[in-house]
Enzyme design. Structure first.
Site, PDB file in Angstrom:
ATOM      1  CB  SER A 251      -0.959   0.014   1.196  1.00  0.00           C
ATOM      2  OG  SER A 251      -0.249   0.049   2.413  1.00  0.00           O
ATOM      3  CE  LYS A 296      -2.634   1.851   5.215  1.00  0.00           C
ATOM      4  NZ  LYS A 296      -2.349   1.271   3.901  1.00  0.00           N
TER       5      LYS A 296
END
Length: 359
Positions: A251, A296
């Site tokens: 990611s 996140k």
């Protein structure tokens, strides 16, 4: 002398209360010890891709001119507790359910049931390594700098048309006499051939040969395929050293690519603004979705980010969970991310860009 009935009833009641307390203590003890088949995701640290990590430049580009940057381009991470051979206990799961910044998900939604902890770690690090290679390819593609790609066979799909025809280590050089040097060019050639199959030009053990292979149509995408797993190996005109060993998974690809573009471009791509983000990346610069978007976002906000670059396919999941003061921009490509970072650095109107609603 015998005790009166009243004291006997009181003694019996106190005995029942003691057993209840012991039972509750037993349940608490069991909850603290018994494993639960869940994984807990919580906000992790951020890392500035154009800054230093442990005293060294996180992205070290050599073989081309580089330029200092005043921007902060953070990749974001997620702390994962649990998983293969790392079960969490019931009390930890219950506590995480009450934490708005954490997510509790069944372990088998993230890991196959038969995978070991060591295998999961190996996959995570392999995915990180692949994302680093792809980020260099995406950055060079954005900057218009050429590089070569070699597609080699890793394995074939059992029962697929390539089984028994292609072998591990075969290098694909062409399709029906036309050279192929990337996955998109291979896909285009296969779609053009359709059901008639193809003649592949391959290199096997250093020797060229032609191989006839049937094609099969993928029901989901409609594309024609060989039933083969390929690995792309690149020959880049630059070298990039990644000084980030403790993070795994794919990611960080988008933010790696953005950092490389910034280092190879004069000036600071986002000015002196603090930008964070996440997303997988393909060599062609396409941004893909990731897990843990809510964590996140929280991690980026805690680190002081003002702008967050989110994969378009994660935008719906992010809606309603955007921390106050954080502007989320939806991106589908590295070009979109560069444009958003530049807009942030120049004081442009970020509201004109695709975004995700704040809570």
């Amino acid at each position: 002398m015998t005790a009166s009935p009243r004291p006997r009833r009181a003694l019996r009641r106190r005995g029942l209360e003691s057993w209840a307390l012991l039972g509750s203590a037993g349940l608490l003890l069991a909850g603290a010890v018994l494993p639960a088949p869940f994984v807990i995701e919580a906000p992790g640290p951020t890392f500035n891709t154009v800054g230093e990590h442990d005293g060294r430049q996180l992205l070290g580009v050599s073989g081309a001119p580089t330029y200092p940057s005043d921007s902060v381009l953070d990749l974001t991470t997620v702390y994962v507790t649990g998983g293969p051979n790392k079960n969490v206990n019931v009390l930890t799961v219950l506590g995480s359910w009450l934490d708005p910044s954490a997510s509790v998900v069944p372990a088998d939604t993230l890991y196959p049931r038969d995978v070991s902890g060591e295998e999961a770690d190996q996959y995570s690090m392999a995915a990180m390594s692949s994302s680093q290679e792809d980020s260099v390819a995406a950055a060079l593609t954005h900057l218009g700098q050429g590089f070569s790609t070699r597609l080699s066979v890793q394995d074939t799909v059992p029962g697929g048309p390539a089984e028994g025809v292609l072998e591990h280590g075969d290098v694909l050089r062409g399709v029906d006499g036309e050279p192929v040097s990337s996955l998109p060019s291979l896909k285009s050639a296969l779609d053009a051939a359709g059901e008639r199959g193809v003649t592949l030009q391959v290199e096997r053990a250093g020797s060229p040969r032609d191989v006839e292979v049937d094609t099969v149509r993928d029901e989901a995408s409609g594309n024609w395929q060989l039933g083969v797993f390929l690995l792309a190996a690149y020959d880049f005109p630059i070298d990039v050293a990644f000084e980030l060993d403790e993070v795994g998974g794919p990611s960080a690809g988008l933010m790696f690519a953005l950092g490389i573009v910034d280092e190879m471009t004069p000036g600071s791509i986002a000015g002196d603004r603090h930008v964070a983000g996440t997303g997988t990346i393909t060599p062609e610069g396409e941004v893909g979705p990731i897990g843990g978007i809510r964590q996140k976002l929280e991690g980026a906000a805690a680190a002081g980010a003002e702008v967050f670059l989110a994969p378009a396919d994660n935008c719906a999941e992010a809606q309603g969970h955007v921390p106050e003061g954080l502007t989320v921009v939806s991106v589908r490509t590295l070009d979109d991310a560069v444009a958003a970072a530049e807009a942030a650095g120049s004081g442009g109107d970020l509201s004109a860009l695709p975004g995700c609603a704040a809570r």
